[in-house]
Enzyme design. Structure first.
Site, PDB file in Angstrom:
ATOM      1  N   GLU A 167      37.679 121.848 119.860  1.00 49.21           N
ATOM      2  CA  GLU A 167      36.633 122.788 120.232  1.00 49.21           C
ATOM      3  C   GLU A 167      35.359 122.598 119.419  1.00 49.21           C
ATOM      4  O   GLU A 167      34.418 123.359 119.572  1.00 49.21           O
ATOM      5  CB  GLU A 167      37.178 124.209 120.079  1.00 49.21           C
ATOM      6  CG  GLU A 167      38.502 124.371 120.849  1.00 49.21           C
ATOM      7  CD  GLU A 167      38.893 125.800 121.144  1.00 49.21           C
ATOM      8  OE1 GLU A 167      38.790 126.611 120.218  1.00 49.21           O
ATOM      9  OE2 GLU A 167      39.295 126.083 122.292  1.00 49.21           O
ATOM     10  N   LYS A 209      26.397 124.413 116.483  1.00 51.78           N
ATOM     11  CA  LYS A 209      26.990 123.891 115.254  1.00 51.78           C
ATOM     12  C   LYS A 209      25.967 123.012 114.545  1.00 51.78           C
ATOM     13  O   LYS A 209      25.505 122.017 115.098  1.00 51.78           O
ATOM     14  CB  LYS A 209      28.241 123.068 115.620  1.00 51.78           C
ATOM     15  CG  LYS A 209      28.841 122.329 114.454  1.00 51.78           C
ATOM     16  CD  LYS A 209      30.126 121.614 114.833  1.00 51.78           C
ATOM     17  CE  LYS A 209      30.615 120.758 113.685  1.00 51.78           C
ATOM     18  NZ  LYS A 209      31.820 119.996 114.020  1.00 51.78           N
ATOM     19  N   GLU A 221      36.278 115.692 110.957  1.00 52.96           N
ATOM     20  CA  GLU A 221      34.847 115.534 111.236  1.00 52.96           C
ATOM     21  C   GLU A 221      34.566 115.681 112.744  1.00 52.96           C
ATOM     22  O   GLU A 221      33.566 115.175 113.242  1.00 52.96           O
ATOM     23  CB  GLU A 221      34.339 114.195 110.707  1.00 52.96           C
ATOM     24  CG  GLU A 221      34.168 114.154 109.186  1.00 52.96           C
ATOM     25  CD  GLU A 221      32.891 114.863 108.693  1.00 52.96           C
ATOM     26  OE1 GLU A 221      32.059 115.272 109.511  1.00 52.96           O
ATOM     27  OE2 GLU A 221      32.758 115.008 107.447  1.00 52.96           O
TER      28      GLU A 221
HETATM   29  C1  LIG Z   1      45.104 119.987 116.049  1.00 51.41           C
HETATM   30  C2  LIG Z   1      44.005 119.293 116.778  1.00 51.41           C
HETATM   31  C3  LIG Z   1      42.695 119.744 116.629  1.00 51.41           C
HETATM   32  C4  LIG Z   1      41.660 119.066 117.266  1.00 51.41           C
HETATM   33  N1  LIG Z   1      40.368 119.452 117.067  1.00 51.41           N
HETATM   34  C5  LIG Z   1      39.357 118.713 117.580  1.00 51.41           C
HETATM   35  C6  LIG Z   1      37.999 119.056 117.367  1.00 51.41           C
HETATM   36  O1  LIG Z   1      37.683 120.055 116.728  1.00 51.41           O
HETATM   37  N2  LIG Z   1      37.055 118.250 117.887  1.00 51.41           N
HETATM   38  C7  LIG Z   1      37.353 117.159 118.631  1.00 51.41           C
HETATM   39  O2  LIG Z   1      36.451 116.432 119.030  1.00 51.41           O
HETATM   40  N3  LIG Z   1      38.630 116.859 118.906  1.00 51.41           N
HETATM   41  C8  LIG Z   1      39.628 117.601 118.404  1.00 51.41           C
HETATM   42  N4  LIG Z   1      40.917 117.276 118.695  1.00 51.41           N
HETATM   43  C9  LIG Z   1      41.196 116.247 119.686  1.00 51.41           C
HETATM   44  C10 LIG Z   1      41.021 116.863 121.087  1.00 51.41           C
HETATM   45  O3  LIG Z   1      41.915 117.943 121.230  1.00 51.41           O
HETATM   46  C11 LIG Z   1      41.281 115.834 122.153  1.00 51.41           C
HETATM   47  O4  LIG Z   1      40.516 114.681 121.925  1.00 51.41           O
HETATM   48  C12 LIG Z   1      40.884 116.369 123.508  1.00 51.41           C
HETATM   49  O5  LIG Z   1      41.434 117.640 123.753  1.00 51.41           O
HETATM   50  C13 LIG Z   1      41.323 115.417 124.589  1.00 51.41           C
HETATM   51  O6  LIG Z   1      42.676 115.515 124.857  1.00 51.41           O
HETATM   52  P1  LIG Z   1      43.233 114.677 126.076  1.00 51.41           P
HETATM   53  O7  LIG Z   1      42.520 115.097 127.301  1.00 51.41           O
HETATM   54  O8  LIG Z   1      43.209 113.258 125.715  1.00 51.41           O
HETATM   55  O9  LIG Z   1      44.779 115.095 126.129  1.00 51.41           O
HETATM   56  P2  LIG Z   1      45.478 116.448 126.647  1.00 51.41           P
HETATM   57  O10 LIG Z   1      44.615 117.637 126.479  1.00 51.41           O
HETATM   58  O11 LIG Z   1      46.814 116.463 126.031  1.00 51.41           O
HETATM   59  O12 LIG Z   1      45.625 116.233 128.209  1.00 51.41           O
HETATM   60  C14 LIG Z   1      46.637 115.436 128.758  1.00 51.41           C
HETATM   61  C15 LIG Z   1      46.679 115.647 130.247  1.00 51.41           C
HETATM   62  O13 LIG Z   1      47.614 114.731 130.800  1.00 51.41           O
HETATM   63  C16 LIG Z   1      48.442 115.430 131.688  1.00 51.41           C
HETATM   64  N5  LIG Z   1      49.747 114.743 131.750  1.00 51.41           N
HETATM   65  C17 LIG Z   1      50.464 114.255 130.723  1.00 51.41           C
HETATM   66  N6  LIG Z   1      51.618 113.721 131.176  1.00 51.41           N
HETATM   67  C18 LIG Z   1      51.589 113.861 132.517  1.00 51.41           C
HETATM   68  C19 LIG Z   1      52.490 113.520 133.552  1.00 51.41           C
HETATM   69  N7  LIG Z   1      53.679 112.952 133.317  1.00 51.41           N
HETATM   70  N8  LIG Z   1      52.148 113.836 134.820  1.00 51.41           N
HETATM   71  C20 LIG Z   1      50.952 114.436 135.103  1.00 51.41           C
HETATM   72  N9  LIG Z   1      50.080 114.783 134.158  1.00 51.41           N
HETATM   73  C21 LIG Z   1      50.382 114.496 132.884  1.00 51.41           C
HETATM   74  C22 LIG Z   1      48.543 116.823 131.104  1.00 51.41           C
HETATM   75  O14 LIG Z   1      48.954 117.770 132.082  1.00 51.41           O
HETATM   76  C23 LIG Z   1      47.119 117.044 130.654  1.00 51.41           C
HETATM   77  O15 LIG Z   1      46.347 117.468 131.762  1.00 51.41           O
HETATM   78  C24 LIG Z   1      41.961 117.955 118.088  1.00 51.41           C
HETATM   79  C25 LIG Z   1      43.277 117.560 118.277  1.00 51.41           C
HETATM   80  C26 LIG Z   1      44.298 118.214 117.629  1.00 51.41           C
HETATM   81  C27 LIG Z   1      45.713 117.767 117.838  1.00 51.41           C
END
Ligand SMILES: Cc1cc2nc3c(=O)[nH]c(=O)nc-3n(C[C@H](O)[C@H](O)[C@H](O)COP(=O)(O)OP(=O)(O)OC[C@H]3O[C@@H](n4cnc5c(N)ncnc54)[C@H](O)[C@@H]3O)c2cc1C
Length: 508
Positions: free
Chosen positions: A55, A84, A349
């Site tokens: 976030e 921010k 960061e």
């Molecule tokens: C503790 C923590 C704090 C964070 N804080 C920050 C921050 O402050 N700033 C920042 O820039 N980043 C932060 N991040 C990183 C950030 O959360 C991610 O980069 C961002 O949310 C992107 O996530 P994503 O879309 O790659 O994965 P996810 O949000 O996990 O999305 C994965 C998607 O894939 C789908 N999916 C998975 N498997 C299947 C399947 N078999 N079939 C169909 N769909 C599937 C899920 O339903 C979901 O829609 C943080 C991460 C963590 C762990």
């Protein structure tokens, strides 16, 4: 390796696997830039859901928002976001220490030297104020003031304000989804249970939905989160583990009620075996502890989180496991990994969303046709590798440069070996306070300077050219910067008041 034996032609069908921040950012960007020339399908599983954290951002997100055609005030209303100006680090170099890594410039160059060079000399003589007093971002953050940069005020530090956003991750995905669907992106809901590979090329041909159809594609963007459904589970690309440098492997997250004032910065407070984030939004505060399971139990992390909240706990704490590192290749065959599917660096960061953006912009710059040329993939992989390594080094520096020895976790960090690339940077800074941005590395000189000095890593000397100026001249130069910044901050509105006037979200 071509997709098939036919002559190369433009890619038509893109499948995005995952509907978290990465998936919807991909959909929003491709649908905007390629208009209707790509047939884009996004698959997400409501049952699995998105990670729901992430976030806080860095200023480059404004470029992404411009590219996808976002109006800032509308965006902040929709995502209940705030502004921010930087990150406050508490207890990092020593218990009781505090500094801000503010975005943007520090002071104003004199001759060819940056302000911190003169500051180093005067600080050693006891004649300088806090480094933060010479940065408009930091000074404004401390006073909870915010305004966008005044580009019309060419001679004023108000022109140098750099900012990013905090926003609600699930509202951000919803906002991007609405935008993408409006531009023709097809969303399929369902769990992917199988991936079919072409037996000849090893390219992904299709993914199979539980109780649903096979979805075919030419280019697959793997945004499936930490599991890396295509890049790892199907293509077995391999993972480079960096947990020997960054031993935190878990997080526990929970929102709490808002408090006043509404602060325009993220806070990161070092704890016994990790650190706690605090991200102020319009309707709540996002909190979490990132910690190492070798040094702290899940129960302790949860108890500390709940004990350290500023407001009433709004939901049960959620545990997240991760392994710091990156995929050996982020583009393999016809799969490009974006977001957590590409790797994980702890959010100290706020870099992950930026890494999504930079992978996507690189993909646009090297967008394949059906020939999938190796040279494009190699360049993509080299550049993403560089991005991740530089970001990793910057994060490690926060841990390595600590004087804390009060817990085994901090002693481990203080004593560990660090990557050679970081040692080089520290050696350079450690002699005369010099730092150079290499190629397009994410963090510029100003960021390194604030963090290294904030961690009390004082160089042995300063650039000899500082002594071209007399002490009296340097004192007057620094005092002028400090006083002008202090005056400018007084003219800036309160952060909460600025939001109320320009982009207040509707009360639920
Ligand atoms: C503790 C923590 C704090 C964070 N804080 C920050 C921050 O402050 N700033 C920042 O820039 N980043 C932060 N991040 C990183 C950030 O959360 C991610 O980069 C961002 O949310 C992107 O996530 P994503 O879309 O790659 O994965 P996810 O949000 O996990 O999305 C994965 C998607 O894939 C789908 N999916 C998975 N498997 C299947 C399947 N078999 N079939 C169909 N769909 C599937 C899920 O339903 C979901 O829609 C943080 C991460 C963590 C762990």
């Amino acid at each position: 390796m071509p997709l098939n034996d036919a002559p190369p032609r433009a890619i038509r069908k893109v499948v995005i696997v995952g509907g978290g921040t990465a998936g919807w950012m991909s959909a929003a960007l491709l649908s905007r830039l390629y208009r209707h020339r790509l047939d884009i399908t996004l698959i997400e599983s409501d049952e699995i859901g998105a990670i729901g954290v992430g976030e806080a951002t860095i200023p480059a997100i404004k470029l992404f928002n411009r590219l996808i055609g976002v109006d800032e005030n509308e965006f902040l209303k929709a995502t209940k976001g705030t502004f921010k100006l930087g990150i406050e680090f508490v207890n990092w170099s020593a218990k009781g220490s505090r500094y801000i890594h503010g975005f943007g410039r520090i002071g104003q160059e004199l001759g060819w030297l940056r302000t911190h060079q003169y500051w180093l000399k005067m600080q050693a003589l006891g004649r300088a104020a806090d480094l933060g007093d010479y940065s408009i971002n930091t000074a404004a953050a401390i006073h909870n003031r915010f305004s966008p940069a005044r580009v019309d005020m060419k001679e004023s530090p108000l022109r140098d304000i750099a900012y990013a956003y905090h926003f609600d991750a699930s509202l951000y995905a919803r906002y991007l989804r609405q935008m993408s669907e409006g531009r023709g992106v097809t969303r399929l809901e369902g769990r992917i249970v199988d991936t079919s590979l072409d037996p000849h090329s090893g390219f992904v041909r299709s993914v199979r939905l539980q109780d649903g159809p096979d979805v075919e594609g030419e280019l697959f963007i793997d945004c499936s989160g930490l599991r890396g459904l295509l890049i790892e589970q199907a293509l077995k690309t391999g993972y480079e583990d960096w947990s020997h440098w960054l031993p935190c492997d878990r997080a526990v997250a929970a929102p709490c009620a808002s408090v006043t004032p509404l602060t325009p910065y993220t806070r990161s407070t070092a704890l016994d075996a990790g650190w706690q984030w605090r991200i102020p939004l319009q309707h709540r505060i996002g909190n979490g502890i990132v910690y190492s399971s070798r040094f702290m139990s899940d129960e302790d992390a949860q108890a500390q989180l709940v004990a350290n909240l500023d407001g009433k706990l709004l939901a049960d704490p959620r545990l997240i496991r991760f392994a710091t590192g990156k995929r050996k290749k982020m583009w393999s065959r016809n799969v490009v990994a974006v977001g957590l599917a590409s790797g994980f660096l702890e959010p100290l960061e706020s870099t992950s969303i930026h890494l999504i953006q930079s992978n996507l912009l690189r993909l646009i710059a090297l967008f394949p046709d059906t020939a999938f040329r190796q040279a494009d993939m190699d360049l993509f992989n080299e550049q993403t590798d560089f991005d991740y390594r530089c970001t990793r080094d910057f994060i490690i520096a926060h841990y390595k440069l600590t004087a804390r020895d009060d817990t085994p976790f901090w002693r481990f960090n203080r004593d560990m070996d660090v990557p050679q690339s970081l040692t080089r940077k520290l050696d350079l800074f450690g002699s005369a306070g010099r730092v150079f941005r290499e190629n397009d590395e994410l963090f510029a000189e100003e960021s390194w300077i604030q963090v290294l000095l904030g961690q009390d890593f004082f160089p042995a000397g300063y650039d000899p050219a500082v002594d071209i100026q007399s002490e009296a001249e340097i004192a007057a130069y620094l005092e002028n910067i400090r006083a002008v910044i202090a005056q400018c901050v007084q003219t800036m509105p309160d952060h909460g008041a600025y939001i109320a006037r320009n982009c207040a979200a509707e009360v639920a």
